[in-house]
Design an enzyme around this catalytic site. Structure first.
Site, mmCIF file in Angstrom:
data_model
loop_
_atom_site.group_PDB
_atom_site.id
_atom_site.type_symbol
_atom_site.label_atom_id
_atom_site.label_comp_id
_atom_site.label_asym_id
_atom_site.label_seq_id
_atom_site.Cartn_x
_atom_site.Cartn_y
_atom_site.Cartn_z
ATOM 1 N N CYS A 99 0.864 -1.017 0.063
ATOM 2 C CA CYS A 99 -0.027 0.200 -0.163
ATOM 3 C C CYS A 99 0.819 1.373 0.024
ATOM 4 O O CYS A 99 0.700 2.059 -0.839
ATOM 5 C CB CYS A 99 -1.182 0.141 1.174
ATOM 6 S SG CYS A 99 -1.330 -1.364 1.926
ATOM 7 N N ARG A 128 6.703 -10.728 5.712
ATOM 8 C CA ARG A 128 5.933 -10.641 7.195
ATOM 9 C C ARG A 128 6.523 -11.666 8.184
ATOM 10 O O ARG A 128 6.698 -12.866 7.834
ATOM 11 C CB ARG A 128 4.410 -10.848 7.017
ATOM 12 C CG ARG A 128 3.954 -9.877 6.271
ATOM 13 C CD ARG A 128 2.406 -10.127 6.063
ATOM 14 N NE ARG A 128 2.059 -9.058 5.116
ATOM 15 C CZ ARG A 128 0.664 -9.111 4.654
ATOM 16 N NH1 ARG A 128 -0.116 -10.009 5.192
ATOM 17 N NH2 ARG A 128 0.305 -8.336 4.006
ATOM 18 N N GLN A 146 1.725 -10.858 -3.290
ATOM 19 C CA GLN A 146 0.200 -10.692 -3.355
ATOM 20 C C GLN A 146 -0.165 -10.215 -4.837
ATOM 21 O O GLN A 146 0.346 -9.397 -5.431
ATOM 22 C CB GLN A 146 -0.130 -9.628 -2.154
ATOM 23 C CG GLN A 146 0.127 -9.894 -0.812
ATOM 24 C CD GLN A 146 -0.414 -8.860 -0.079
ATOM 25 O OE1 GLN A 146 0.097 -7.742 -0.035
ATOM 26 N NE2 GLN A 146 -1.142 -9.206 0.999
ATOM 27 N N ASP A 148 -2.303 -7.899 -5.621
ATOM 28 C CA ASP A 148 -2.640 -6.622 -4.996
ATOM 29 C C ASP A 148 -3.152 -5.550 -6.031
ATOM 30 O O ASP A 148 -2.596 -5.596 -7.161
ATOM 31 C CB ASP A 148 -1.455 -5.944 -4.048
ATOM 32 C CG ASP A 148 -1.927 -5.498 -2.936
ATOM 33 O OD1 ASP A 148 -3.180 -5.432 -2.526
ATOM 34 O OD2 ASP A 148 -1.189 -5.308 -2.086
ATOM 35 N N HIS A 150 -4.736 -1.241 -5.503
ATOM 36 C CA HIS A 150 -5.265 0.012 -4.641
ATOM 37 C C HIS A 150 -6.153 0.706 -5.503
ATOM 38 O O HIS A 150 -5.435 0.968 -6.477
ATOM 39 C CB HIS A 150 -4.186 0.489 -3.907
ATOM 40 C CG HIS A 150 -3.393 -0.385 -2.715
ATOM 41 N ND1 HIS A 150 -2.431 -1.045 -3.122
ATOM 42 C CD2 HIS A 150 -3.722 -0.451 -1.537
ATOM 43 C CE1 HIS A 150 -2.409 -1.813 -2.116
ATOM 44 N NE2 HIS A 150 -3.191 -1.276 -1.174
ATOM 45 N N LYS A 228 -13.318 -4.269 6.529
ATOM 46 C CA LYS A 228 -12.860 -4.874 5.422
ATOM 47 C C LYS A 228 -14.090 -6.137 5.101
ATOM 48 O O LYS A 228 -14.703 -6.495 6.293
ATOM 49 C CB LYS A 228 -11.562 -5.535 5.393
ATOM 50 C CG LYS A 228 -11.315 -6.553 6.357
ATOM 51 C CD LYS A 228 -9.857 -6.849 6.691
ATOM 52 C CE LYS A 228 -9.282 -7.510 7.812
ATOM 53 N NZ LYS A 228 -9.139 -9.008 7.719
ATOM 54 N N HIS A 274 -8.414 -1.419 -0.849
ATOM 55 C CA HIS A 274 -7.397 -2.594 -0.984
ATOM 56 C C HIS A 274 -7.866 -3.789 -1.255
ATOM 57 O O HIS A 274 -9.000 -4.093 -0.599
ATOM 58 C CB HIS A 274 -6.569 -2.674 0.423
ATOM 59 C CG HIS A 274 -6.162 -1.276 0.939
ATOM 60 N ND1 HIS A 274 -4.871 -1.185 1.437
ATOM 61 C CD2 HIS A 274 -6.565 -0.188 1.624
ATOM 62 C CE1 HIS A 274 -4.544 0.086 1.922
ATOM 63 N NE2 HIS A 274 -5.790 0.512 2.194
HETATM 64 ZN ZN LIG Z 1 -3.338 -2.315 1.009
#
Ligand SMILES: [Zn+2]
Length: 401
Positions: A99, A128, A146, A148, A150, A228, A274
Site C-alpha cells: 500500500c 512478514r 500478493q 494486490d 489499490h 473489510k 485495498h
Molecule cells: Zn493495501
C-alpha cells in the site's frame, strides 16, 4: 469426507516448491512446476483486471523508516515486520504490504477527479515475520507475493466501485470453479468511537446487502486502517480460511496527504479500496492443491501430457512427438527413467498430468495410440493428439497467448 492430502505432500510430489534451512524458514523457493501455476494465475488475473480498467505498476521490496512511520505500520504492525537494516546512514525495512508504495504513486503528480477511480495493480512481493510456530508449507509463510491493487476513488464513487470489486471477486472464483466461499464483514472493536469508521462499515454492509449476499459480522477483525470484507473459502477438509479481503480505507489519504481536484475545483481526499482476490500466490496455490488433490485444471497443470516410451525403440518417436507438441504450446514431459513400466507410471502419476500416452511396439508401428485422460481414454493417431488435448487445456478466458 474422505482422506484429504496436505498440500505440502502434493507439492513435494509435483515439484512445486521447497524450503531450505539456509535460506530461511517460511521463505519458499518456487520450482519450475510451481512457477507454471503462478505464471498462469497471473496471466488470468492480469487479463480479468485489464478488462476492468486496472493499470499495472511495479515498486521496490523495501523502503525507509519514514514511509512506515507515515503509514502507521511501525505503530500498528511492527511485530509482523522483519527488523530493519542500515545503509547509507538510513534505516530500511522490507515491506510488509504494498500500500504505501502505491500511495506514493498516487501522490507523484497532481490528480483530477477525471482520473478516478484510479486502479493500480501489482503482483507485489512482501515479507512478514510470522511466528516460527505458525509457519506451514505455503499456507503460512514469511515471503509472499500478493495479487494486490489499490483503488483511489472519489468518496461519492465508493459504493459503486466496491460493487465492481465484489463482482470481480465473484467472476474470478466462478471462472476458477471455486464455489465454496462466503463473506465476513470485519469491523473494528466496538469501543472505537470514530464516526468515520461507522461510515466505512455502513458502506461495506450496504454493498453486501445491495448485491443480496449473505455474510457474518466479526467485531475486532478489521485492518488497522479500516473495515473489510473477507472472503472465506471452505477447504477440502472442512476448514474455513480467509482467502482474500477487500478493505475500505478512509484514513491513509490523510496520513499521506493524498488529494485530487474535484469537478467543482476544490481539493478533496480520495478514499482507498485495498483488494487482492487471489490473496497471495503462496496461500492460493496451497488451497488449489488441496481442493483438487493436485489434479489441477489443464491450463494450470505443470505437466499436461506425459509420454512414456516402453523401450529404447520408441524413444525417438517419443522425443519427436514431445518436441512437436512443445512447439504448439503443450507442456509435455517424456519419461526418461528406467525400471519397470508399473514403477515408472506410479512415479509419473505423482506429477498429476492431464493425460498420458504409452508408446510400445504396436503404437510405433501403427502410429495409433491410446490417449488416457484422468477419467476417460480415447484412441487416435499420433498426429491427432494435439487436437484431442485442446478441450482439456483451455483456460477459463482468452489469455491472449
Ligand atoms: Zn493495501
Amino acid at each position: 469426507m474422505g482422506h484429504v492430502l496436505d498440500h505440502r505432500q502434493i507439492a513435494d510430489e509435483m515439484g512445486i516448491f521447497f524450503i531450505d534451512a539456509e535460506v530461511g524458514a517460511g521463505l519458499p523457493i518456487w520450482l519450475p512446476n510451481g512457477v507454471v501455476i503462478r505464471d498462469q494465475l497471473e496471466a488470468f488475473m492480469r487479463e480479468l483486471e485489464r478488462r476492468r480498467g486496472y493499470q499495472r505498476v511495479v515498486s521496490p521490496h523495501l523502503a525507509k523508516r519514514s514511509l512506515y512511520e507515515k503509514s502507521g505500520h511501525l505503530q500498528f504492525y511492527q511485530d509482523d515486520m522483519y527488523p530493519s537494516m542500515r545503509a547509507d546512514g538510513e534505516e530500511f525495512f522490507l515491506r510488509p504490504m504494498n500500500c504505501p508504495h502505491h500511495h506514493k504513486i498516487f501522490a507523484s503528480r497532481p490528480r483530477s477527479y477525471r482520473e478516478l477511480p484510479l486502479r493500480l495493480a501489482e503482483y507485489g512481493q512482501v515479507y512478514r515475520h510470522e511466528r516460527s510456530g505458525a509457519l506451514r508449507g505455503l499456507s503460512r509463510v514469511r515471503g509472499l507475493c500478493q495479487n494486490d491493487a489499490h483503488i483511489y476513488v472519489d468518496p461519492d464513487q465508493a459504493l459503486h466501485e466496491i460493487a465492481n470489486v465484489l463482482d470481480l471477486h465473484e467472476e474470478c472464483y466462478r471462472r476458477l470453479e471455486l464455489d465454496e466461499f462466503s463473506y465476513r464483514l470485519s469491523l473494528s472493536e466496538s469501543e472505537n468511537g470514530d464516526p468515520l469508521w461507522r461510515v466505512g462499515e455502513d458502506l461495506l454492509r450496504k454493498a453486501l446487502r445491495d448485491r443480496g449476499l449473505s455474510y457474518v459480522e466479526a467485531v475486532g477483525e478489521a485492518a488497522f486502517y479500516g473495515p473489510k470484507i473477507d472472503v472465506q473459502m471452505r477447504l477440502a477438509d472442512g476448514r474455513e480460511e480467509s482467502i482474500a479481503s477487500l478493505q475500505l480505507d478512509l484514513f491513509s489519504a490523510d496520513r499521506f496527504d493524498l488529494e485530487f481536484i474535484s469537478s467543482g475545483g476544490e481539493k478533496r481526499r480520495p478514499w482507498i479500496i485495498h483488494r487482492a482476490p487471489l490473496g497471495s500466490h503462496e496461500r492460493f496455490v496451497a488451497i488449489l492443491l488441496e481442493v483438487s488433490a493436485g489434479r489441477l485444471p489443464g491450463w494450470l497443470a505443470p505437466v499436461q501430457l506425459a509420454v512414456i516410451p516402453m523401450s529404447e525403440a520408441e524413444r525417438s518417436l517419443a522425443e519427436a512427438l514431445a518436441a512437436e507438441l512443445h512447439q504448439k504450446g503443450v507442456r509435455v514431459q517424456v519419461d526418461r527413467s528406467l525400471g519397470s513400466l508399473g514403477k515408472r507410471l506410479r512415479e509419473l502419476h505423482k506429477l498429476r498430468p492431464v493425460a498420458r500416452v504409452v508408446l510400445g511396439r504396436k503404437e510405433r508401428e501403427s502410429l495409433r495410440v491410446g490417449l488416457e485422460f484422468r477419467d476417460f481414454a480415447v484412441e487416435c493417431g499420433v498426429d491427432e493428439i494435439f487436437v484431442k488435448l485442446q478441450k482439456s487445456l483451455r483456460p477459463p478466458l482468452d489469455l491472449g497467448g
